[in-house]
Design a protein around this motif. Structure first.
Motif, mmCIF file in Angstrom:
data_model
loop_
_atom_site.group_PDB
_atom_site.id
_atom_site.type_symbol
_atom_site.label_atom_id
_atom_site.label_comp_id
_atom_site.label_asym_id
_atom_site.label_seq_id
_atom_site.Cartn_x
_atom_site.Cartn_y
_atom_site.Cartn_z
ATOM 1 N N VAL A 110 -0.165 -8.519 -10.006
ATOM 2 C CA VAL A 110 -0.242 -7.086 -9.699
ATOM 3 C C VAL A 110 -1.454 -6.733 -8.836
ATOM 4 N N VAL A 111 -2.508 -7.549 -8.899
ATOM 5 C CA VAL A 111 -3.723 -7.229 -8.131
ATOM 6 C C VAL A 111 -3.827 -8.037 -6.830
ATOM 7 N N GLN A 112 -2.794 -8.813 -6.508
ATOM 8 C CA GLN A 112 -2.817 -9.555 -5.244
ATOM 9 C C GLN A 112 -2.621 -8.607 -4.062
ATOM 10 N N PRO A 113 -3.202 -8.940 -2.903
ATOM 11 C CA PRO A 113 -2.925 -8.144 -1.696
ATOM 12 C C PRO A 113 -1.421 -8.128 -1.413
ATOM 13 N N ALA A 114 -0.942 -7.052 -0.827
ATOM 14 C CA ALA A 114 0.500 -6.873 -0.606
ATOM 15 C C ALA A 114 1.137 -8.061 0.113
ATOM 16 N N ASP A 115 0.407 -8.627 1.088
ATOM 17 C CA ASP A 115 1.001 -9.723 1.864
ATOM 18 C C ASP A 115 0.951 -11.065 1.140
ATOM 19 N N LYS A 116 0.322 -11.094 -0.041
ATOM 20 C CA LYS A 116 0.213 -12.351 -0.807
ATOM 21 C C LYS A 116 1.044 -12.321 -2.096
ATOM 22 N N LYS A 117 1.522 -11.139 -2.469
ATOM 23 C CA LYS A 117 2.207 -10.980 -3.765
ATOM 24 C C LYS A 117 3.384 -11.932 -3.937
ATOM 25 N N GLU A 118 4.257 -11.950 -2.927
ATOM 26 C CA GLU A 118 5.484 -12.746 -3.050
ATOM 27 C C GLU A 118 5.160 -14.230 -3.210
ATOM 28 N N PRO A 206 4.157 -1.664 -21.732
ATOM 29 C CA PRO A 206 4.969 -2.056 -20.573
ATOM 30 C C PRO A 206 4.139 -2.809 -19.544
ATOM 31 N N ARG A 207 4.825 -3.385 -18.571
ATOM 32 C CA ARG A 207 4.136 -4.088 -17.475
ATOM 33 C C ARG A 207 3.173 -3.161 -16.763
ATOM 34 N N LEU A 208 2.034 -3.713 -16.395
ATOM 35 C CA LEU A 208 1.084 -2.959 -15.579
ATOM 36 C C LEU A 208 1.662 -2.801 -14.178
ATOM 37 N N GLN A 209 1.594 -1.583 -13.666
ATOM 38 C CA GLN A 209 2.120 -1.308 -12.332
ATOM 39 C C GLN A 209 0.961 -1.156 -11.337
ATOM 40 N N GLU A 210 1.274 -1.362 -10.093
ATOM 41 C CA GLU A 210 0.247 -1.257 -9.053
ATOM 42 C C GLU A 210 -0.395 0.135 -9.039
ATOM 43 N N LYS A 211 0.407 1.154 -9.336
ATOM 44 C CA LYS A 211 -0.101 2.533 -9.331
ATOM 45 C C LYS A 211 -1.148 2.767 -10.426
ATOM 46 N N ASP A 212 -1.187 1.885 -11.458
ATOM 47 C CA ASP A 212 -2.152 2.035 -12.552
ATOM 48 C C ASP A 212 -3.540 1.501 -12.200
ATOM 49 N N ILE A 213 -3.603 0.652 -11.174
ATOM 50 C CA ILE A 213 -4.852 -0.053 -10.867
ATOM 51 C C ILE A 213 -6.005 0.889 -10.489
ATOM 52 N N PRO A 214 -5.789 1.884 -9.601
ATOM 53 C CA PRO A 214 -6.923 2.756 -9.243
ATOM 54 C C PRO A 214 -7.559 3.449 -10.442
ATOM 55 N N ASN A 215 -6.740 3.877 -11.395
ATOM 56 C CA ASN A 215 -7.276 4.534 -12.591
ATOM 57 C C ASN A 215 -8.119 3.566 -13.415
ATOM 58 N N LEU A 216 -7.659 2.326 -13.543
ATOM 59 C CA LEU A 216 -8.416 1.322 -14.306
ATOM 60 C C LEU A 216 -9.730 1.006 -13.593
ATOM 61 N N MET A 217 -9.692 0.927 -12.276
ATOM 62 C CA MET A 217 -10.914 0.649 -11.511
ATOM 63 C C MET A 217 -11.922 1.777 -11.715
ATOM 64 N N ALA A 218 -11.430 3.008 -11.795
ATOM 65 C CA ALA A 218 -12.315 4.165 -11.983
ATOM 66 C C ALA A 218 -12.991 4.129 -13.357
ATOM 67 N N ILE A 219 -12.297 3.590 -14.352
ATOM 68 C CA ILE A 219 -12.858 3.524 -15.709
ATOM 69 C C ILE A 219 -13.854 2.359 -15.829
ATOM 70 N N PHE A 220 -13.468 1.197 -15.326
ATOM 71 C CA PHE A 220 -14.204 -0.022 -15.658
ATOM 72 C C PHE A 220 -15.118 -0.562 -14.556
ATOM 73 N N HIS A 221 -15.144 0.094 -13.403
ATOM 74 C CA HIS A 221 -16.006 -0.417 -12.323
ATOM 75 C C HIS A 221 -16.949 0.660 -11.802
#
Length: 221
Positions: A110-118, A206-221
């Motif tokens: 889920v945290v891979q760059p878009a061009d590396k995900k696949e 549920p599975r972590l979605q890409e849209k959840d990442i910015p919120n997690l970054m705001a909390i933990f970084h």
């Protein structure tokens, strides 16, 4: 009556999900405190209860446990999911650590760059099919029992089922070539505590979605 364990983490899988699985398999009810803001997290940090300034943290038996492996080891030992002797424990540890490598590969997609995900996911699924699942198919065949270690449920069984389900979310036919793993999945999924945890409305995340990442970054970084 002892207080319920309290889990401190964000409202998602991450490193806490295996803790939820293990407590559920043991039939232990637990409560959760979700960290939803940076302020909440900083307050926890300032309180000094996070030994290494990281979550997950689990409050249990008067302790505030951190470090995922330590938490899981304690729960497994406390609720008789850690084998009957040192040899069984060594096998359980070996199986669990191997599965942790595969689980992390899948979860990190889920945290891979878009061009590396696949490419990243294809690599993870290839390792599941050719490195990890064959190992556990052979273990079940050689051991000849319903469970991976001994003849009772252990954290190794719980971890294997959790990992199978995570892989199947990405590739539904992942067990097509593994008949013993198919039977194992059906068998362990139908044990009462785990069956309950797999129902809608449980504390399984549920599975972590890409849209959840910015919120997690705001909390933990």
């Amino acid at each position: 009556m002892a207080a319920k364990p309290v889990l401190y983490y964000f409202d998602g899988r991450g490193k806490m999900e295996s803790v939820r699985w293990l407590l559920a398999a043991a039939g232990v009810e637990f409560e959760e405190v979700f960290l939803e803001t940076r302020e909440q997290y900083e307050k926890l940090l300032q309180s000094g209860v996070l030994m290494f300034q990281q979550v997950p943290m689990v409050e249990i038996d008067g302790m505030k446990l951190v470090q995922t492996r330590a938490i899981l080891n304690y729960i497994a030992g406390k609720y008789n999911l850690y084998g009957k002797d040192l040899k069984e424990r060594a096998l359980i540890d070996m199986y669990v650590e191997g599965l942790a490598d595969l689980y992390e590969l899948i979860m990190m997609n889920v945290v891979q760059p878009a061009d590396k995900k696949e490419e990243h996911l294809a690599n993870a699924l290839d390792k599941a099919a050719n490195r990890y699942f064959p190992v556990f198919e052979k273990v079940l065949k050689d051991h000849g029992h319903d469970f991976l270690v001994g003849n009772k449920l252990s954290r190794a069984d719980v971890t294997l089922l959790e990992t199978i389900l995570v892989v199947e979310e990405c590739k539904p036919d992942a067990l097509a070539k593994f008949p013993l793993l198919q039977s194992f999945k059906a068998r362990i999924s139908s044990t009462p505590n785990i069956k309950k945890f797999l129902q809608p409305g449980s504390q399984r995340k549920p599975r972590l979605q890409e849209k959840d990442i910015p919120n997690l970054m705001a909390i933990f970084h």
